[in-house]
Design a protein around this motif. Structure first.
Motif, PDB file in Angstrom:
ATOM      1  N   ARG A  60       8.691  -6.231  -9.245  1.00 12.44           N
ATOM      2  CA  ARG A  60       7.400  -5.544  -9.357  1.00 12.44           C
ATOM      3  C   ARG A  60       6.710  -5.465  -7.994  1.00 12.44           C
ATOM      4  NH1 ARG A  60       4.410  -4.251 -13.999  1.00 12.44           N
ATOM      5  NH2 ARG A  60       2.657  -2.960 -13.312  1.00 12.44           N
ATOM      6  N   ALA A  61       6.853  -6.524  -7.196  1.00 11.21           N
ATOM      7  CA  ALA A  61       6.248  -6.531  -5.869  1.00 11.21           C
ATOM      8  C   ALA A  61       6.894  -5.484  -4.961  1.00 11.21           C
ATOM      9  CB  ALA A  61       6.371  -7.918  -5.248  1.00 11.21           C
ATOM     10  N   GLY A 111       2.607   1.376  -1.426  1.00 10.07           N
ATOM     11  CA  GLY A 111       1.523   1.043  -0.533  1.00 10.07           C
ATOM     12  C   GLY A 111       0.448   0.189  -1.168  1.00 10.07           C
ATOM     13  N   THR A 112       0.764  -0.451  -2.292  1.00 11.89           N
ATOM     14  CA  THR A 112      -0.192  -1.294  -3.008  1.00 11.89           C
ATOM     15  C   THR A 112      -0.126  -2.725  -2.496  1.00 11.89           C
ATOM     16  OG1 THR A 112       0.147   0.060  -4.977  1.00 11.89           O
ATOM     17  CG2 THR A 112      -0.929  -2.069  -5.306  1.00 11.89           C
ATOM     18  N   ASP A 113      -1.257  -3.409  -2.492  1.00  7.88           N
ATOM     19  CA  ASP A 113      -1.319  -4.792  -2.037  1.00  7.88           C
ATOM     20  C   ASP A 113      -0.436  -5.679  -2.925  1.00  7.88           C
ATOM     21  OD1 ASP A 113      -2.296  -7.094  -0.636  1.00  7.88           O
ATOM     22  OD2 ASP A 113      -3.566  -7.497  -2.375  1.00  7.88           O
ATOM     23  N   THR A 114       0.356  -6.543  -2.309  1.00  3.83           N
ATOM     24  CA  THR A 114       1.291  -7.397  -3.054  1.00  3.83           C
ATOM     25  C   THR A 114       0.914  -8.873  -3.026  1.00  3.83           C
ATOM     26  OG1 THR A 114       2.742  -7.675  -1.132  1.00  3.83           O
ATOM     27  CG2 THR A 114       3.199  -5.795  -2.588  1.00  3.83           C
TER      28      THR A 114
END
Length: 290
Positions: A245-246, A253-256
């Protein structure tokens, strides 16, 4: 200790396992809590007993049945694994705040969706022809088990003790080999030990009415080892899910950072589970039986 022959003793064990499996089916259809887990365990238990006690049975008739039980366990496993992960991620989210809580809730939501889809597949298959044929085979196993007559007439205590000795040695051999296993292969090796411990547990459960206390004690110890390594496996699979998922989040470009924190928590859980492994395996230092 009972003084009976192998045939009736094994037939009683098989009858109990078939009943356990079929009794769980209505609850699975209604999606009652823990029902998928119970049916999956019953399916695996029966398949394991058929394997451990295969020398008393005509394999031409049981091998196909074991294959069909593997198929059913696989179906149930898709739903059960998603259910377990949803519970784990919900618990993780409830213990955290901020990005980790949001990530945990997203993971739990995805696993609940996966469970719903998998459960629908299970119910569809329970209504299908393949499962209907499996039920017919289970009825035959219960009413006319394919016993090999000569071996079925032998002393049950002697035969059951021999089965437990073989299953015990299998677990002990895997545990002894563990220190020599490459680190890259260790996770799968621990899973193999878990599966062998589970097989020992189920064969001991089947033998308990014949052998009494010693079989019950062996089952209890094997269950503890299975449980410890099961906790480890659940944590490892959760780590795999979080990592995947990460990676998806990173490509978008989403914060992980939330996923990273959950991954560390599950890594810690896996490590703590393995810390309990040496104590759980101490019973294997001694011989079983004569």
């Amino acid at each position: 200790m009972s003084t009976t022959t192998t045939g009736p003793a094994l037939r009683a064990a098989l009858d109990a396992d078939v009943d356990r499996l079929l009794s769980a089916e209505p609850d699975v259809r209604e999606d009652l809590p823990d029902s998928v887990h119970q049916m999956r365990v019953a399916t695996r238990r029966l398949r394991s007993v058929l394997r451990s006690y295969r020398k008393v049975l005509r394999r031409s008739e049981t091998d196909e049945l074991r294959d069909e039980l593997r198929w059913l366990a696989g179906l149930l496993g898709e739903a059960r694994d998603a259910e377990v992960r949803a519970e784990r991620f919900t618990a993780l989210a409830d213990e955290r705040t901020g990005a980790q809580r949001r990530a945990g809730r997203q993971l739990a939501k995805a696993e609940r969706t996966r469970y719903t889809t998998a459960h629908r597949t299970v119910v569809d298959e329970l209504d299908g022809e393949r499962y209907a044929r499996l039920r017919e085979r289970l009825d035959r196993l219960r009413n006319r088990p394919p016993l090999r007559r000569k071996r079925a007439r032998k002393d049950a205590a002697k035969h059951f003790s021999g089965v437990l000795r073989d299953d015990f040695r299998r677990v002990r051999r895997l545990v002894r080999d563990e220190p020599e296993v490459e680190e890259s292969e260790r996770t799968e090796h621990m899973h193999d030990i878990r599966k062998a411990a589970k097989r020992l547990r189920y064969s001991a459960d089947a033998a308990a009415p014949v052998l009494g206390g010693p079989a019950e004690e062996l089952s209890s110890r094997a269950k503890k080892l299975q449980s410890v390594l099961g906790d480890h496996r659940d944590a490892v699979e959760a780590m795999d899910t979080i990592r995947a998922r990460a990676v998806t989040a990173a490509t978008r470009g989403t914060d992980t950072t939330g996923y990273e924190g959950l991954y560390e928590a599950e890594s810690d859980a896996a490590r703590k589970s393995l810390e309990q492994y040496p104590a759980a395996a101490t019973f294997l230092r001694h011989k079983y039986g004569n």
